[in-house]
Design an enzyme around this catalytic site. Structure first.
Site, PDB file in Angstrom:
ATOM      1  N   ASP A 127      -1.939  -1.907  10.787  1.00 29.08           N
ATOM      2  CA  ASP A 127      -2.352  -1.974   9.407  1.00 29.08           C
ATOM      3  C   ASP A 127      -2.947  -3.255   8.787  1.00 29.08           C
ATOM      4  O   ASP A 127      -3.250  -3.446   7.575  1.00 29.08           O
ATOM      5  CB  ASP A 127      -1.169  -1.695   8.512  1.00 29.08           C
ATOM      6  CG  ASP A 127      -0.712   0.025   8.688  1.00 29.08           C
ATOM      7  OD1 ASP A 127      -1.525   0.757   9.203  1.00 29.08           O
ATOM      8  OD2 ASP A 127       0.291   0.217   8.254  1.00 29.08           O
ATOM      9  N   LYS A 138       0.865  -1.329   0.009  1.00 27.28           N
ATOM     10  CA  LYS A 138       0.080   0.117  -0.167  1.00 27.28           C
ATOM     11  C   LYS A 138       0.901   1.315  -0.294  1.00 27.28           C
ATOM     12  O   LYS A 138       1.995   1.066   0.544  1.00 27.28           O
ATOM     13  CB  LYS A 138      -1.035  -0.117   1.139  1.00 27.28           C
ATOM     14  CG  LYS A 138      -0.195   0.017   2.457  1.00 27.28           C
ATOM     15  CD  LYS A 138       0.131   1.380   3.060  1.00 27.28           C
ATOM     16  CE  LYS A 138       0.982   1.513   4.363  1.00 27.28           C
ATOM     17  NZ  LYS A 138       1.791   2.585   4.723  1.00 27.28           N
TER      18      LYS A 138
HETATM   19  P1  ATP Z   1       4.558  -0.109   7.455  1.00 22.30           P
HETATM   20  O1  ATP Z   1       4.269   0.528   6.321  1.00 22.30           O
HETATM   21  O2  ATP Z   1       3.276  -0.806   8.278  1.00 22.30           O
HETATM   22  O3  ATP Z   1       5.434   0.619   8.538  1.00 22.30           O
HETATM   23  P2  ATP Z   1       6.943  -1.333   6.763  1.00 22.30           P
HETATM   24  O4  ATP Z   1       6.960  -1.429   5.287  1.00 22.30           O
HETATM   25  O5  ATP Z   1       7.627  -0.108   7.276  1.00 22.30           O
HETATM   26  O6  ATP Z   1       5.593  -1.248   7.182  1.00 22.30           O
HETATM   27  P3  ATP Z   1       7.702  -4.160   6.912  1.00 22.30           P
HETATM   28  O7  ATP Z   1       8.281  -4.165   5.620  1.00 22.30           O
HETATM   29  O8  ATP Z   1       6.377  -4.493   7.398  1.00 22.30           O
HETATM   30  O9  ATP Z   1       7.707  -2.527   7.349  1.00 22.30           O
HETATM   31  O10 ATP Z   1       8.740  -4.691   7.967  1.00 22.30           O
HETATM   32  C1  ATP Z   1       9.147  -4.098   8.953  1.00 22.30           C
HETATM   33  C2  ATP Z   1      10.067  -4.922   9.866  1.00 22.30           C
HETATM   34  O11 ATP Z   1       9.380  -6.129  10.131  1.00 22.30           O
HETATM   35  C3  ATP Z   1      11.375  -5.459   9.179  1.00 22.30           C
HETATM   36  O12 ATP Z   1      12.477  -4.973   9.721  1.00 22.30           O
HETATM   37  C4  ATP Z   1      11.233  -6.961   9.177  1.00 22.30           C
HETATM   38  O13 ATP Z   1      12.500  -7.593   9.990  1.00 22.30           O
HETATM   39  C5  ATP Z   1      10.177  -7.434  10.162  1.00 22.30           C
HETATM   40  N1  ATP Z   1       9.242  -8.421   9.525  1.00 22.30           N
HETATM   41  C6  ATP Z   1       8.495  -9.328  10.096  1.00 22.30           C
HETATM   42  N2  ATP Z   1       7.962 -10.006   9.274  1.00 22.30           N
HETATM   43  C7  ATP Z   1       8.111  -9.642   7.871  1.00 22.30           C
HETATM   44  C8  ATP Z   1       7.497  -9.840   6.690  1.00 22.30           C
HETATM   45  N3  ATP Z   1       6.792 -10.950   6.597  1.00 22.30           N
HETATM   46  N4  ATP Z   1       7.708  -8.950   5.654  1.00 22.30           N
HETATM   47  C9  ATP Z   1       8.615  -8.031   5.868  1.00 22.30           C
HETATM   48  N5  ATP Z   1       9.226  -7.715   6.979  1.00 22.30           N
HETATM   49  C10 ATP Z   1       8.933  -8.367   8.245  1.00 22.30           C
END
Ligand code: ATP
Length: 305
Positions: free
Chosen positions: A138, A12
């Site tokens: 989220d 998203k």
């Molecule tokens: P948001 O937009 O909700 O802040 P994000 O894009 O910043 O999400 P994610 O990619 O969801 O962040 O991941 C953040 C942290 O979560 C990473 O440092 C990762 O190690 C951990 N993590 C745990 N499970 C997953 C997964 N299935 N995919 C990606 N990251 C994951």
């Protein structure tokens, strides 16, 4: 019961992200306009005879134990429904990690939906969304997908008219940003301006891409942009290359630009790649499953530029 199931887990962007206030419990009350985009991770869920949750992924730095949201999502339903045996998950990630695209939350959402189908648990969408909230603010949105207003801590969702079709350039600079760091450093009471969320809702209702783009804004840029100047550089490059608007998504560092044409978006992507300020660069379109008549079912995976 099915033994195997293949799922897509979409990323998203936030067309608008406003923080209304910081609550006493430390959570921030937000008003966000969320949009699913056509860039997805692939998950293959397989039932196994031996108990336990096993995860295999193409990204060696990701945790494969309970630190992975996929593990937590599977554990949640397997415990509640006393599911016997185990589950094997193949996770092929394409959504940039720790990037503001809710990749982990989206994977968790896909696992909840997938296990509900696989084991015929009979949970409604609403019931899945309630469980998803236990895993992250989220996750309910990632189950719902499409264009939506998210309020509260992000869990109070109202569907909105779909974002008008366009081409979106995504570019993630090679830094990881922790959501905790960004919210922890946000001065919610000292924000000088707030995006016009209500104006954006009206623009979506009117079906106007120009008006929608004109109202994009993200208060988290006040924290992330000064900390990572590459973000501003990418935003500037997109605007110079003809974007209607460019903005950081969520807590960053992914930047997106709105373009009318695919070629224009791709050209901007090539400029940014050549300059070396971002490595993960994709062109996508908005994904709205309710909008299939518009010829945009998001079936085309985001194209790497
Ligand atoms: P948001 O937009 O909700 O802040 P994000 O894009 O910043 O999400 P994610 O990619 O969801 O962040 O991941 C953040 C942290 O979560 C990473 O440092 C990762 O190690 C951990 N993590 C745990 N499970 C997953 C997964 N299935 N995919 C990606 N990251 C994951």
């Amino acid at each position: 019961m099915r033994d195997e199931i293949n799922l897509r887990s979409y990323g998203k962007i936030n067309l608008c992200l406003d923080v209304v206030r910081r609550r006493e419990d430390g959570y921030h009350e937000v008003r966000m306009v969320m949009q699913t985009v056509g860039l997805y991770d692939k998950l293959k869920l397989r039932r196994t005879r031996e108990p336990g949750i096993r995860i295999r992924t193409n990204l060696p730095f990701l945790p494969t134990g309970p630190g992975n949201l996929v593990h937590r999502a599977a554990g949640l339903l397997m415990e509640e429904f006393h599911i016997e045996g185990g589950i094997h998950v193949d996770l092929y990630k394409k959504i940039p990690v720790a990037a503001g695209m809710a990749g982990g939350s989206s994977n968790a959402a896909a696992v909840l939906v997938g296990l509900n189908r696989m084991f015929r648990l009979g949970l409604s969408k609403k019931e899945l969304m309630d469980r998803g909230l236990k895993l992250g603010a989220d996750v309910p949105y990632c189950i719902m997908r499409g264009t939506a207003l998210a309020e509260g801590i992000g869990e109070k969702l109202s569907p909105l008219p779909p974002m008008p079709d366009c081409h979106i350039l995504l570019a993630k600079p090679p830094v990881s940003v922790s959501t905790k760091f960004v919210y922890g450093n946000l001065r919610a009471d000292a924000l000088e301006s707030h995006p016009d969320v209500d104006g954006m809702i009206r623009a979506l209702e009117a079906g106007s891409l120009e008006e929608t783009a004109a109202r994009m804004g993200n208060v988290l840029e006040t924290v992330t942009v000064p900390a990572y100047p590459q973000i501003q550089a990418i935003k500037d490059r997109m605007m110079e290359a003809g974007a209607m608007m460019s903005l950081m998504s969520g807590s960053g560092p992914t930047v997106f630009g709105i373009f009318r044409g695919q070629e224009e978006a791709a050209r901007a992507g090539r400029l940014i790649r050549r300059e070396g300020i971002a490595r993960q660069i994709y062109t996508v379109r908005p994904y709205n499953s309710r909008n299939k008549a518009g010829g945009n079912d998001g079936a085309i995976q985001g194209k790497r530029e």
